[in-house]
Scaffold this motif. Structure first.
Motif, PDB file in Angstrom:
ATOM      1  N   ASN A  21      54.038  32.984  51.809  1.00  0.00           N
ATOM      2  CA  ASN A  21      55.410  32.976  52.308  1.00  0.00           C
ATOM      3  C   ASN A  21      56.295  33.774  51.355  1.00  0.00           C
ATOM      4  O   ASN A  21      56.469  33.394  50.192  1.00  0.00           O
ATOM      5  N   LEU A  22      56.843  34.867  51.851  1.00  0.00           N
ATOM      6  CA  LEU A  22      57.706  35.727  51.034  1.00  0.00           C
ATOM      7  C   LEU A  22      59.139  35.755  51.560  1.00  0.00           C
ATOM      8  O   LEU A  22      59.904  36.662  51.244  1.00  0.00           O
ATOM      9  N   SER A  80      52.508  46.984  51.786  1.00  0.00           N
ATOM     10  CA  SER A  80      53.171  46.165  52.790  1.00  0.00           C
ATOM     11  C   SER A  80      52.940  44.695  52.466  1.00  0.00           C
ATOM     12  O   SER A  80      51.873  44.307  52.005  1.00  0.00           O
ATOM     13  N   THR A  81      53.940  43.873  52.714  1.00  0.00           N
ATOM     14  CA  THR A  81      53.773  42.425  52.532  1.00  0.00           C
ATOM     15  C   THR A  81      53.006  41.816  53.697  1.00  0.00           C
ATOM     16  O   THR A  81      52.618  40.658  53.627  1.00  0.00           O
ATOM     17  N   PHE A  82      52.765  42.596  54.730  1.00  0.00           N
ATOM     18  CA  PHE A  82      52.084  42.098  55.920  1.00  0.00           C
ATOM     19  C   PHE A  82      50.771  41.403  55.578  1.00  0.00           C
ATOM     20  O   PHE A  82      50.465  40.333  56.104  1.00  0.00           O
ATOM     21  N   PHE A  83      49.986  41.997  54.680  1.00  0.00           N
ATOM     22  CA  PHE A  83      48.663  41.447  54.390  1.00  0.00           C
ATOM     23  C   PHE A  83      48.741  40.176  53.561  1.00  0.00           C
ATOM     24  O   PHE A  83      47.918  39.280  53.724  1.00  0.00           O
ATOM     25  N   ILE A 111      61.942  42.640  48.372  1.00  0.00           N
ATOM     26  CA  ILE A 111      60.759  43.456  48.112  1.00  0.00           C
ATOM     27  C   ILE A 111      61.230  44.874  47.791  1.00  0.00           C
ATOM     28  O   ILE A 111      61.904  45.502  48.608  1.00  0.00           O
ATOM     29  N   ILE A 112      60.848  45.356  46.624  1.00  0.00           N
ATOM     30  CA  ILE A 112      61.175  46.720  46.225  1.00  0.00           C
ATOM     31  C   ILE A 112      59.870  47.501  46.207  1.00  0.00           C
ATOM     32  O   ILE A 112      58.981  47.195  45.415  1.00  0.00           O
ATOM     33  N   ASP A 113      59.746  48.456  47.095  1.00  0.00           N
ATOM     34  CA  ASP A 113      58.563  49.303  47.148  1.00  0.00           C
ATOM     35  C   ASP A 113      58.936  50.637  46.524  1.00  0.00           C
ATOM     36  O   ASP A 113      59.717  51.395  47.089  1.00  0.00           O
ATOM     37  N   ILE A 115      56.123  41.995  39.248  1.00  0.00           N
ATOM     38  CA  ILE A 115      55.455  43.228  39.661  1.00  0.00           C
ATOM     39  C   ILE A 115      54.128  42.818  40.298  1.00  0.00           C
ATOM     40  O   ILE A 115      53.448  41.934  39.789  1.00  0.00           O
ATOM     41  N   TYR A 116      53.773  43.455  41.408  1.00  0.00           N
ATOM     42  CA  TYR A 116      52.432  43.180  41.926  1.00  0.00           C
ATOM     43  C   TYR A 116      51.779  44.458  42.443  1.00  0.00           C
ATOM     44  O   TYR A 116      52.427  45.414  42.841  1.00  0.00           O
ATOM     45  N   TRP A 117      50.467  44.440  42.396  1.00  0.00           N
ATOM     46  CA  TRP A 117      49.623  45.513  42.922  1.00  0.00           C
ATOM     47  C   TRP A 117      48.586  44.871  43.825  1.00  0.00           C
ATOM     48  O   TRP A 117      47.967  43.866  43.469  1.00  0.00           O
ATOM     49  N   VAL A 118      48.402  45.431  45.001  1.00  0.00           N
ATOM     50  CA  VAL A 118      47.402  44.929  45.940  1.00  0.00           C
ATOM     51  C   VAL A 118      46.532  46.096  46.406  1.00  0.00           C
ATOM     52  O   VAL A 118      47.033  47.183  46.660  1.00  0.00           O
ATOM     53  N   ASP A 119      45.223  45.844  46.454  1.00  0.00           N
ATOM     54  CA  ASP A 119      44.280  46.816  47.010  1.00  0.00           C
ATOM     55  C   ASP A 119      43.695  46.230  48.283  1.00  0.00           C
ATOM     56  O   ASP A 119      43.366  45.035  48.338  1.00  0.00           O
ATOM     57  N   LEU A 120      43.560  47.090  49.281  1.00  0.00           N
ATOM     58  CA  LEU A 120      43.033  46.690  50.584  1.00  0.00           C
ATOM     59  C   LEU A 120      41.730  47.413  50.859  1.00  0.00           C
ATOM     60  O   LEU A 120      41.452  48.473  50.297  1.00  0.00           O
TER      61      LEU A 120
END
Length: 161
Positions: A98-99, A88-91, A104-106, A7-12
């Motif tokens: 490398n993914l 998004s995995t873009f960032f 990826i389950i959003d 599980i991951y959480w990212v803040d931009l």
């Protein structure tokens, strides 16, 4: 041994053109925290902190994402599936993560109802009965990752039913 799901959480930071990762939390499906850090930024020195609860001045003494890139990549290498919400995995890829070969389950995708600003992590948690702290400034990446994990498991239970 490979963790099948993380599980991951990212803040931009925003704005979109200059978005930088300001916080990343990674945990396994048993809520064991594998990585949890706030980062200093390269380009953006101010953002609307009411969106992520992170004030720019709280990051000034933190290291930049690139200093943790190898550690983050090693953690992601042990997963075949990454579960998140509206990230998004873009960032991550822009930072050199490398993914490839990762599913990826959003959770935002299956949760989409209105397809607008109402499809939030708060509404997802309300729907599945998970209580996030009311004050966005007291929320941590761990709070969000645990919420995603809880909702992911609830969605799985609902699919089985």
């Amino acid at each position: 041994m490979k963790n099948k799901e993380l599980i991951y959480w990212v803040d931009l930071t925003g704005p979109a053109v200059f978005d930088e990762i300001v916080r990343l939390t990674i945990m396994d499906i048993n809520n064991n925290v594998l990585f949890n850090h706030t980062f200093n930024t390269k380009l953006v020195d101010w953002w609307y902190s009411d969106l992520n609860g992170i004030k720019p001045e709280e990051t000034y003494n933190e290291q930049q994402f690139e200093n943790y890139k190898n550690k983050i990549q090693t953690i992601f290498n042990h997963a075949s599936k990454l579960i998140t919400f509206n990230a998004s995995t873009f960032f991550l890829e822009k930072q050199g993560i490398n993914l490839i070969n990762k599913q990826i389950i959003d959770l935002a995708d299956p949760f989409r109802v209105a397809g607008d600003e109402n499809d939030t992590i708060d509404n997802l948690c309300t729907y599945y009965g998970y209580k996030l702290p009311d004050n966005i400034y007291s929320r941590t990446g761990i709070n969000y990752a645990k919420a995603i994990n809880y909702c992911w498991h609830k969605m799985g239970s609902n699919r089985k039913a």
